[in-house]
Design a protein around this motif. Sequence first.
Motif, PDB file in Angstrom:
ATOM      1  N   LYS A   1      11.295  -7.972   9.320  1.00 54.96           N
ATOM      2  CA  LYS A   1      10.700  -7.513   8.059  1.00 54.96           C
ATOM      3  C   LYS A   1      10.694  -8.631   7.018  1.00 54.96           C
ATOM      4  O   LYS A   1       9.700  -8.859   6.324  1.00 54.96           O
TER       5      LYS A   1
ATOM      6  N   THR B   1       7.330 -10.677   5.662  1.00 51.06           N
ATOM      7  CA  THR B   1       6.977 -10.640   4.237  1.00 51.06           C
ATOM      8  C   THR B   1       6.818 -12.053   3.689  1.00 51.06           C
ATOM      9  O   THR B   1       5.903 -12.327   2.907  1.00 51.06           O
TER      10      THR B   1
ATOM     11  N   ARG C   1       3.417 -13.087   4.854  1.00 53.73           N
ATOM     12  CA  ARG C   1       2.279 -12.376   4.272  1.00 53.73           C
ATOM     13  C   ARG C   1       2.065 -12.697   2.796  1.00 53.73           C
ATOM     14  O   ARG C   1       0.950 -12.502   2.289  1.00 53.73           O
TER      15      ARG C   1
ATOM     16  N   ARG D   1      -0.416  -4.260  -1.966  1.00 55.93           N
ATOM     17  CA  ARG D   1      -1.339  -3.789  -0.930  1.00 55.93           C
ATOM     18  C   ARG D   1      -0.996  -4.354   0.453  1.00 55.93           C
ATOM     19  O   ARG D   1      -1.684  -4.036   1.438  1.00 55.93           O
ATOM     20  N   LEU D   2       0.033  -5.203   0.517  1.00 57.47           N
ATOM     21  CA  LEU D   2       0.414  -5.775   1.814  1.00 57.47           C
ATOM     22  C   LEU D   2       1.046  -4.722   2.704  1.00 57.47           C
ATOM     23  O   LEU D   2       1.670  -3.771   2.229  1.00 57.47           O
ATOM     24  N   SER D   3       0.925  -4.936   4.008  1.00 59.92           N
ATOM     25  CA  SER D   3       1.492  -3.976   4.961  1.00 59.92           C
ATOM     26  C   SER D   3       3.025  -3.952   4.905  1.00 59.92           C
ATOM     27  O   SER D   3       3.659  -2.972   5.333  1.00 59.92           O
ATOM     28  N   THR D   4       3.607  -5.020   4.404  1.00 63.31           N
ATOM     29  CA  THR D   4       5.074  -5.069   4.340  1.00 63.31           C
ATOM     30  C   THR D   4       5.612  -4.562   2.997  1.00 63.31           C
ATOM     31  O   THR D   4       6.834  -4.531   2.809  1.00 63.31           O
TER      32      THR D   4
END
Length: 614
Positions: free
Chosen positions: A420, A424, A427, A456-459
Amino acid sequence: MNSKKPNPAIQSRALEILQTVFGYPVFRGQQEEIIEHVASGHDALILMPTGGGKSLCYQIPALIRDGVGIVVSPLIALMQDQVDALETAGVRAAYLNSTQSYEEAFRVERAVLENELDLVYIAPERLVTSRCLNWLQKAKIALFAIDEAHCVSQWGHDFRPEYIQLSILHEHFPDVPRIALTATADRHTRDEIVSRLKLDDSRQFISSFDRPNIRYCIVEKENPRRQLLDFILSGHRGDAGIVYCLSRRKVEETVSFLTEQGISALPYHAGLGHAVRTENQARFLREDGIVMVATIAFGMGIDKPDVRFVAHLDLPKSMEGYYQETGRAGRDGNPATAWMAYGLQDVVQQRRMIDESDADFEHRKIQIGKLDALLGFCESLTCRRVRLLEYFGESSSPCGNCDTCLSPPVAKDGTKDMQKLLSTVYRVGQRFGAVHVINVLRGISSERVLQWNHNRLSTFGIGAEQSEAEWRSVLRQAIAAQYVFVDNEEYNALKLTEKARPVLKGELTVLLRPYLKPDRRRKTRLLQAASQPVLPQREQKLFERLKWWRMEIARQQNMPAYVIFQDATLREIALAKPLTEEELLQISGIGNKRLAMWGSEILKLVDEFTSSPV
């Protein structure tokens, strides 16, 4: 390397001096072999831990050989105490440094030429002058002892440029044995000492780096000054100690805080005037229970044997620096603690200092490697002593006396947490620092997170169940494992290394040290186990009376109490209760000179005590 048979005559004379002058019954470790080697006229490099008895390795050969022993020492402020200790033992000693008047220095120089001194301490910048070298050419020199020899290494933690010039001793005095001594030097530094001092034919004596009486404890940095106070009050109330800080400002703030809490604390840093530094150092050495708060400008060569703790409020630069600084605790062999509060900002700050230094690329690369080794030590899941000794090339078993042994952390599978974190970092473009990355992980819509649309990031928010402190712990371990590095050229941006790739791909399992909130009860248990030797009640009373007597003598003679007798000697007297001079001479630390000076007073004190009602 010299290969020779032992000289029984030298060995016999060395043992006689050890017993009659210094008052010790037997040699420790390699002392006897080293002394016989140097007294026979051979060069040596000695690596021996603080408190291991390095000084005897040149003092006794100087007393055996004809002429005067010249001790090269950078410790001008401590030379007086070193000379006092030798004179108290009956050794004719003096020093030469910039604090003396011309007349005082001239008297010492004349005494050397007239063979009236056994040992003379000289600062390196004075020794390398043509005037000093010309004077020494006229004298009979027994040996040269180069103390704190690691100062010669440009890769080391206490580099002194004047030490490089000490190779001239070999050139000007090729037949005089030289002995280089240090408590801290890895293989690279040892090789540099040999090369720069031209000790190519010297024999190396490498003792164990282990200091088993020191307990190593490292805590998560939360409120460091309050944590320091709790540490002192829990296990070291009234003890002498040293607290290291990175900046002068932090030193002053810490002194103010401790003083307000009723702890006798003094500052020491380069921003203070010379007179203030000298006075504070003198008080630390002469008084009981003083806590010295200092930058690393303080401590090298400190002979005070009863420093019960060394605390770090900031991360040192290297394992060598950490070992050297913590080694100032427990020189008397009794239990002591090396305590450190450590956090993510320490890592960032040290990397920044390396990157912003004037050193060339190769030097910075070495310094980063040393820092990485220290980070691995801090984040270790296993015995700290094992990790420390491994760094210096020494193997050992778990000690049972460090925080990880006494309260073992249970490693957890941190692979998902690490993935994770690394995801991050990737990203956000590897362009942001720790605060931003952790905000994204925890799903905190800070102004900057919103500005860059990182919400808005997936992480975003995938680590919301963990606190900021927990993620900082994961990040520290990511840096220690070299999955991530801090790029100071891009405002402390976190960037991935090649080692991160198998973690992200799920090809590597990551074990993490779990984050533990500070637990005062756990900490107190650890400290209580490191308490000092306890004497029976009646013997403790005699010990306290002996300490009071020693304090009065020290005050009258204006010297540190430990120069007269160390605590270990007084404890042994309290237990043995000698009533004759013969019995008193059996006590470790009492030689003929000390017996002549204070023997009758001690025997009278012991007799009065034993004759009094219980």
